[in-house]
Structure formats: structure tokens, C-alpha cells
Design a protein around this motif. Sequence first.
Motif, PDB file in Angstrom:
ATOM      1  N   ILE A  51     -23.594  23.058 -56.107  1.00  0.00           N
ATOM      2  CA  ILE A  51     -23.848  22.220 -54.946  1.00  0.00           C
ATOM      3  C   ILE A  51     -22.932  22.666 -53.820  1.00  0.00           C
ATOM      4  O   ILE A  51     -21.747  22.957 -54.038  1.00  0.00           O
ATOM      5  CB  ILE A  51     -23.667  20.726 -55.285  1.00  0.00           C
ATOM      6  CG1 ILE A  51     -24.125  19.839 -54.124  1.00  0.00           C
ATOM      7  CG2 ILE A  51     -22.238  20.403 -55.713  1.00  0.00           C
ATOM      8  CD1 ILE A  51     -24.288  18.371 -54.522  1.00  0.00           C
ATOM      9  N   GLY A  55     -23.205  18.918 -49.894  1.00  0.00           N
ATOM     10  CA  GLY A  55     -24.175  18.337 -50.824  1.00  0.00           C
ATOM     11  C   GLY A  55     -25.605  18.529 -50.371  1.00  0.00           C
ATOM     12  O   GLY A  55     -26.528  18.049 -51.022  1.00  0.00           O
ATOM     13  N   THR A  58     -28.629  22.449 -53.402  1.00  0.00           N
ATOM     14  CA  THR A  58     -28.293  22.616 -54.806  1.00  0.00           C
ATOM     15  C   THR A  58     -29.094  23.774 -55.388  1.00  0.00           C
ATOM     16  O   THR A  58     -30.164  24.120 -54.872  1.00  0.00           O
ATOM     17  CB  THR A  58     -28.584  21.342 -55.620  1.00  0.00           C
ATOM     18  OG1 THR A  58     -29.942  20.934 -55.388  1.00  0.00           O
ATOM     19  CG2 THR A  58     -27.640  20.209 -55.230  1.00  0.00           C
ATOM     20  N   SER A  71     -25.176  16.079 -57.667  1.00  0.00           N
ATOM     21  CA  SER A  71     -24.922  15.397 -56.403  1.00  0.00           C
ATOM     22  C   SER A  71     -23.419  15.272 -56.221  1.00  0.00           C
ATOM     23  O   SER A  71     -22.645  15.563 -57.130  1.00  0.00           O
ATOM     24  CB  SER A  71     -25.593  14.025 -56.386  1.00  0.00           C
ATOM     25  OG  SER A  71     -25.088  13.206 -57.423  1.00  0.00           O
ATOM     26  N   ARG A  72     -23.015  14.852 -55.046  1.00  0.00           N
ATOM     27  CA  ARG A  72     -21.589  14.644 -54.796  1.00  0.00           C
ATOM     28  C   ARG A  72     -21.412  13.558 -53.745  1.00  0.00           C
ATOM     29  O   ARG A  72     -22.272  13.358 -52.874  1.00  0.00           O
ATOM     30  CB  ARG A  72     -20.909  15.941 -54.360  1.00  0.00           C
ATOM     31  CG  ARG A  72     -21.349  16.480 -53.041  1.00  0.00           C
ATOM     32  CD  ARG A  72     -20.779  17.893 -52.797  1.00  0.00           C
ATOM     33  NE  ARG A  72     -19.332  17.905 -52.665  1.00  0.00           N
ATOM     34  CZ  ARG A  72     -18.594  19.019 -52.696  1.00  0.00           C
ATOM     35  NH1 ARG A  72     -19.173  20.209 -52.859  1.00  0.00           N
ATOM     36  NH2 ARG A  72     -17.281  18.950 -52.560  1.00  0.00           N
ATOM     37  N   ASN A  74     -18.452  12.925 -51.240  1.00  0.00           N
ATOM     38  CA  ASN A  74     -17.175  13.450 -50.746  1.00  0.00           C
ATOM     39  C   ASN A  74     -16.206  12.320 -50.384  1.00  0.00           C
ATOM     40  O   ASN A  74     -14.990  12.507 -50.448  1.00  0.00           O
ATOM     41  CB  ASN A  74     -17.398  14.370 -49.558  1.00  0.00           C
ATOM     42  CG  ASN A  74     -17.980  15.716 -49.960  1.00  0.00           C
ATOM     43  OD1 ASN A  74     -17.872  16.126 -51.123  1.00  0.00           O
ATOM     44  ND2 ASN A  74     -18.612  16.401 -49.028  1.00  0.00           N
ATOM     45  N   ALA A  79     -18.157  14.411 -57.970  1.00  0.00           N
ATOM     46  CA  ALA A  79     -19.464  15.045 -58.122  1.00  0.00           C
ATOM     47  C   ALA A  79     -20.092  14.558 -59.420  1.00  0.00           C
ATOM     48  O   ALA A  79     -19.391  14.075 -60.322  1.00  0.00           O
ATOM     49  CB  ALA A  79     -19.322  16.559 -58.128  1.00  0.00           C
TER      50      ALA A  79
END
Length: 124
Positions: A51, A55, A58, A71-72, A74, A79
Motif C-alpha cells: 500500500i 493509501g 494497493t 488499508s491504512r 495514517n 495498517a
Amino acid sequence: QVQLVESGGGLVQAGGSLRLSCAASGRTFSSYALGWFRQAPGKEHEFVGYITRSGGSTYYPDSVKGRFTISRDNAKNTAYLQMNSLKPEDTAVYYCAADRSYYVDSTWSNYDYWGQGTQVTVSS
């Protein structure tokens, strides 16, 4: 420097789901792209996804495409690896890794920081 800690592994039946988390320390989490890898006993580290910093993009190998989602968040320095339709061959220790480069990298040793891993076991 970034420290990564994975969690969420466990034992699940084939066809089930798990969500792994990768929590990062430090204020520079968003400066790193992240990769997820796995290692089964006696095998090399296998790339399972990547990723970008934001984000927004991907990438997945064919072996997990359509079943795994990265997914992440921040803001939370975290993540995630959502794994659906799990198979016994997905059994492995799963790792997240942080990368300072700006290209998609599927090679474990090219990353800059690695977590300690979390065990995922899928029973048939």
C-alpha cells in the motif's frame, strides 16, 4: 526509525476471515509505504501486498488478489490486512514491513523495517 507490531493472527477454519493489524511507532508512519509478507515453515518470505503512503493505491499478487485487502489509517499509525476466503495454504507467519522507496517492491530484504510477525493458521 519505525517500529512495527503485528496483531490479530489466530486459528480460523477454511473459508473464514481474519483482520491483521500493523501498529507503528513514531511520527513518520505516513512517510513509508507498507508491504505485507508471509512465511510458511521451510519457505521464503512471500509478498502478499503493498500500500502506498497515502493509501490511495494497493497491489497484490495473484495468489491473494480478490481475497486480501490492505488499508491504512495514517492518523492512527496503523495498517490492516483483511483476509477473506482463507485457505489452508494461507497458513504462515504474517509480517508487515515499511519501505522508504517510491516503487512497489515485492522483495522482503529491500524493506527498511519489519515487524515480528503474527501466526495465522487455517484449518481444513
